[in-house]
Structure formats: C-alpha cells, structure tokens
Design a protein around this motif. Structure first.
Motif, PDB file in Angstrom:
ATOM      1  N   ASP A   1     -44.487  12.966 -24.073  1.00 47.08           N
ATOM      2  CA  ASP A   1     -43.041  13.011 -23.841  1.00 47.08           C
ATOM      3  C   ASP A   1     -42.471  11.594 -23.862  1.00 47.08           C
ATOM      4  OD1 ASP A   1     -40.516  14.299 -22.900  1.00 47.08           O
ATOM      5  OD2 ASP A   1     -40.898  12.980 -21.197  1.00 47.08           O
TER       6      ASP A   1
ATOM      7  N   ARG B   1     -39.667  10.166 -22.859  1.00 48.46           N
ATOM      8  CA  ARG B   1     -39.039   9.659 -21.640  1.00 48.46           C
ATOM      9  C   ARG B   1     -40.080   9.362 -20.564  1.00 48.46           C
ATOM     10  NH1 ARG B   1     -36.099  10.755 -16.841  1.00 48.46           N
ATOM     11  NH2 ARG B   1     -33.997   9.828 -16.881  1.00 48.46           N
ATOM     12  N   SER B   2     -41.013  10.278 -20.382  1.00 41.98           N
ATOM     13  CA  SER B   2     -42.048  10.083 -19.363  1.00 41.98           C
ATOM     14  C   SER B   2     -42.899   8.863 -19.673  1.00 41.98           C
ATOM     15  CB  SER B   2     -42.945  11.326 -19.275  1.00 41.98           C
ATOM     16  OG  SER B   2     -42.207  12.439 -18.835  1.00 41.98           O
TER      17      SER B   2
ATOM     18  N   ASP C   1     -29.591  11.240 -15.734  1.00 38.55           N
ATOM     19  CA  ASP C   1     -30.058  10.494 -16.903  1.00 38.55           C
ATOM     20  C   ASP C   1     -30.017   8.984 -16.705  1.00 38.55           C
ATOM     21  OD1 ASP C   1     -30.428  12.903 -18.067  1.00 38.55           O
ATOM     22  OD2 ASP C   1     -28.800  12.732 -19.529  1.00 38.55           O
TER      23      ASP C   1
ATOM     24  N   PRO D   1     -31.565   9.185 -21.589  1.00 35.54           N
ATOM     25  CA  PRO D   1     -31.319  10.633 -21.633  1.00 35.54           C
ATOM     26  C   PRO D   1     -32.586  11.442 -21.457  1.00 35.54           C
ATOM     27  CG  PRO D   1     -30.138   9.516 -23.407  1.00 35.54           C
ATOM     28  CD  PRO D   1     -31.052   8.498 -22.786  1.00 35.54           C
ATOM     29  N   ARG D   2     -32.450  12.568 -20.782  1.00 38.18           N
ATOM     30  CA  ARG D   2     -33.609  13.444 -20.577  1.00 38.18           C
ATOM     31  C   ARG D   2     -33.988  14.177 -21.854  1.00 38.18           C
ATOM     32  NH1 ARG D   2     -35.101  13.783 -15.400  1.00 38.18           N
ATOM     33  NH2 ARG D   2     -33.670  12.867 -13.881  1.00 38.18           N
ATOM     34  N   THR D   3     -33.043  14.325 -22.754  1.00 33.60           N
ATOM     35  CA  THR D   3     -33.327  14.919 -24.061  1.00 33.60           C
ATOM     36  C   THR D   3     -33.321  13.802 -25.093  1.00 33.60           C
ATOM     37  OG1 THR D   3     -32.250  16.979 -23.427  1.00 33.60           O
ATOM     38  CG2 THR D   3     -32.613  16.619 -25.776  1.00 33.60           C
TER      39      THR D   3
ATOM     40  N   ASP E   1     -35.833   7.115 -10.777  1.00 35.16           N
ATOM     41  CA  ASP E   1     -35.126   8.084 -11.607  1.00 35.16           C
ATOM     42  C   ASP E   1     -34.053   8.799 -10.791  1.00 35.16           C
ATOM     43  OD1 ASP E   1     -34.503   9.414 -13.882  1.00 35.16           O
ATOM     44  OD2 ASP E   1     -36.345  10.591 -14.007  1.00 35.16           O
TER      45      ASP E   1
ATOM     46  N   THR F   1     -29.983   5.264 -25.509  1.00 35.26           N
ATOM     47  CA  THR F   1     -30.586   4.453 -24.445  1.00 35.26           C
ATOM     48  C   THR F   1     -29.882   3.117 -24.349  1.00 35.26           C
ATOM     49  OG1 THR F   1     -32.738   5.495 -24.865  1.00 35.26           O
ATOM     50  CG2 THR F   1     -32.738   3.451 -23.614  1.00 35.26           C
TER      51      THR F   1
END
Length: 207
Positions: A122, A124-125, A144, A202-204, A140, A186
């Motif tokens: 992932d 973002r992770s 977002d 962003p999470r997506t 976090d 970002t």
C-alpha cells in the motif's frame, strides 16, 4: 528520565540486535502498556529508533527498537546541511533540485523494499512507515493529513526550507509513485504549527 525509562534505554544501548516488545517486557519486567509508554517517549525525544520487522505471514509486522546512533545522526545532519547549502546557493531553482533529489531517493528506497516483499504494498502505508523510520514521528489524522512532529534535519530545514522541505516532499512522492500510487495530491506545509509540519497524504492514492 525515570529509573524505568533509563533501564529500557540502557538495555537497547547494550543490545547488539534490535529488540521487540516481547524481549523488552521479559528483560524489564514492566507491563506492556507501561513499557510502550516509555518507548514512545524515547522515540519522540530521538533517543531510540523504531522500525517495522520483516513481515512474516499475515498481519502487521511488530515494531523493533534500537538505541539511536548519535554519531551517525550528526554525520548525516552535517552532510545534509552541506548539500542543502550548496543547492541553495548554486542551483537555478533550489526547490526543484531538492524535489528531484528527494523523489529519486524515495523511488530507490521503495525499490529496495519491494525487492524484499511478496506482492504489492500500500503506497500510503509504506510512505508512513518510511517517515517513521527516518524519525519524523508522523501522527496520522482522519482527514488525510499527517502531522510530522519531528524533523531529523530541523536546524538545516530552518536555514534552507526551500531545499530540505522539498527533499522531504519528494521523498514521499517518490515512494508513493514507485509503489504504484498517484502522488499529485501529496503536498507539504512546512512549520504549519508550532510543533509540526503538515503533510497532505490522501488515503486514496491509486493511479
């Protein structure tokens, strides 16, 4: 520091290998919640480094802790300060040069991590994990936004924010991109609050 926190730091300093919660709990006799509080405080003050263990099977990997290498940190900070000063005075566009350098760095780090893992990760992770490992102490939020509560190059960032902050943003964007995400949303707000910078992540992040 309290005697218990001093004992935890001493154990990590004397250990040749990173230690996890199980080893530290057994060695100190402290309750896991108490120990976790001491470790969080030591990480926040820069005395201890934290990274994720290599994943084995399903589930999130455990944290591993080591005493911070102060000599390595000071050498890295000195080198970064020299490079930032050089870019600030010689590059036609210091911010763009810093962003390109950071993005290349982030891509390389992501490639190294991908070579050790099975399957996609992932974006973002992985970016958050890298920021944690580098000492930014990311916090976090549900909107977002990631608050970067520490900066490993704070003195240099205050002198040359146009370079250092651009490198840090480029680092995140490079990792996100190499992991298959879209880094266009970002952004970074340097010194957004009295005690943190604000990273919009962003999470997506799907491309």
């Amino acid at each position: 520091m309290s005697p218990s926190r001093t004992r935890v730091l001493d154990l990590l300093t004397r250990s040749a290998e990173p230690l996890g919660m199980a080893e530290l709990t057994a060695a100190t006799g402290l309750h896991a919640n108490t120990l976790r509080g001491h470790l969080e405080a030591l990480v926040e003050t820069g005395l201890v480094d934290r990274r994720r263990a290599t994943p084995i099977g399903r589930g999130r990997p455990a944290w591993l802790y080591t005493a911070a290498d102060e000599s390595h940190t000071s050498e890295y900070a000195a080198l970064a300060s020299t490079l930032a000063s050089g870019l600030a005075t010689s590059a036609p566009d210091p911010a763009a040069a810093g962003a390109r350098a950071g993005e290349g760095w982030g891509r390389e780090l992501a490639r190294q991590r991908l070579s050790r893992m099975n399957g996609p990760l992932d974006p973002r992770s992985e970016a958050l994990a890298a920021l944690e490992e580098f000492g930014f102490a990311p916090r976090d939020t549900p909107v977002d936004v990631v608050e970067l509560t520490r900066c490993p190059l704070l003195d240099t960032a205050r002198k040359h924010p146009e370079v250092v902050c651009a490198v840090h943003l480029g680092l995140v964007r490079g990792m996100v991109s190499e992991h298959g995400g879209d880094p266009s949303g970002t952004t970074l707000e340097p010194f957004a609050t009295d005690d943190s910078c604000r990273l919009h992540l962003p999470r997506t992040l799907s491309s």
